[in-house]
Design an enzyme around this catalytic site. Structure first.
Site, PDB file in Angstrom:
ATOM      1  N   GLU A  59       0.839  -1.201   0.000  1.00 32.28           N
ATOM      2  CA  GLU A  59       0.000   0.000   0.000  1.00 32.28           C
ATOM      3  C   GLU A  59       0.875   1.252   0.000  1.00 32.28           C
ATOM      4  O   GLU A  59       1.698   1.441   0.885  1.00 32.28           O
ATOM      5  CB  GLU A  59      -0.900   0.003   1.245  1.00 32.28           C
ATOM      6  CG  GLU A  59      -1.820  -1.218   1.373  1.00 32.28           C
ATOM      7  CD  GLU A  59      -2.975  -1.220   0.376  1.00 32.28           C
ATOM      8  OE1 GLU A  59      -3.161  -0.225  -0.362  1.00 32.28           O
ATOM      9  OE2 GLU A  59      -3.709  -2.233   0.346  1.00 32.28           O
ATOM     10  N   CYS A 111      -6.969  -0.870   9.008  1.00 34.84           N
ATOM     11  CA  CYS A 111      -5.614  -0.896   8.429  1.00 34.84           C
ATOM     12  C   CYS A 111      -5.257   0.459   7.850  1.00 34.84           C
ATOM     13  O   CYS A 111      -4.187   1.007   8.124  1.00 34.84           O
ATOM     14  CB  CYS A 111      -5.518  -1.924   7.303  1.00 34.84           C
ATOM     15  SG  CYS A 111      -5.680  -3.606   7.876  1.00 34.84           S
ATOM     16  N   HIS A 134      -0.686  -5.641   3.003  1.00 32.32           N
ATOM     17  CA  HIS A 134      -1.856  -6.485   3.215  1.00 32.32           C
ATOM     18  C   HIS A 134      -1.515  -7.926   2.838  1.00 32.32           C
ATOM     19  O   HIS A 134      -0.952  -8.163   1.765  1.00 32.32           O
ATOM     20  CB  HIS A 134      -3.028  -6.013   2.349  1.00 32.32           C
ATOM     21  CG  HIS A 134      -3.940  -5.076   3.072  1.00 32.32           C
ATOM     22  ND1 HIS A 134      -4.259  -3.803   2.618  1.00 32.32           N
ATOM     23  CD2 HIS A 134      -4.621  -5.235   4.243  1.00 32.32           C
ATOM     24  CE1 HIS A 134      -5.085  -3.227   3.472  1.00 32.32           C
ATOM     25  NE2 HIS A 134      -5.318  -4.072   4.463  1.00 32.32           N
TER      26      HIS A 134
END
Length: 196
Positions: A82, A144, A163
């Site tokens: 991410e 998250c 993730h």
């Protein structure tokens, strides 16, 4: 010694065992080489508590890098890097039934914060046998993403979010721990290059 900090998350919904925490524990067992002293913590799937813990990590330990590992329930066997955290849009309720005030992480905070780690470069340079790794610019507006934004905010961008998929026969905790080790060593190398 370099101190990187790692967090995984506790159980939520149908996930009585959260693969993110299992992967982080496994990484801790494997280590990252002798001059790296890594610390780990399990964060609850609760906005306010996760935020408090993250603030504490940055104010007390001031790590070189904080890596948050989250469970992506929607993915098949994918590891997702991410790039950024988003401030607004947190409507989904946490494990205690709450969502943040104003549905945002930091009132008056920037819309999004990019990680100091260039995930695209990282993604180009690493491969993990047996699983695909992809890039993402949207971490999903749940705990998250919320934790990630908070960490980027207090850590001046020195945070990362990875993730991982749920555990399965092919994706074991050992497998994820090893994959994290590969990814994180490349991240730390990038941190080192940025400092020089």
């Amino acid at each position: 010694k370099h101190l990187p900090f790692f967090s995984g998350f506790g159980p939520f919904r149908q996930y009585l065992v959260n693969s993110s925490w299992e992967a982080v524990k496994e990484l801790s067992k494997r280590g990252l080489g002798e001059n790296i002293n890594l610390q780990i913590m399990q964060l609850p799937v609760v906005y306010q508590k996760a935020k408090e813990q993250v603030c504490k990590i940055w104010t007390t330990l001031q790590p070189l890098l904080t890596v948050h590992v989250g469970l992506a329930s929607s993915t098949t066997a994918l590891i997702i890097l991410e790039q950024c955290g988003k401030n607004k849009g947190y409507q989904e309720r946490d494990a205690c039934g709450f969502h943040p005030e104003g549905a945002c992480c930091v009132l008056d905070g920037p819309e999004k914060i990019e990680s100091a780690i260039n995930m695209k470069t990282l993604w180009k340079n690493i491969s993990v046998e047996g699983i695909d790794i992809i890039l993402s610019r949207d971490a999903g507006r749940y705990i998250c993403d919320y934790t990630y934004y908070t960490s980027l905010y207090y850590g001046s961008g020195r945070a990362a979010l990875i993730h991982v998929p749920p555990l399965s026969e092919s994706v074991t905790a050992e497998f994820l721990g090893k994959a994290l080790q590969t990814i994180i060593l490349a991240m730390l190398e990038q941190c080192g290059e940025q400092r020089e």
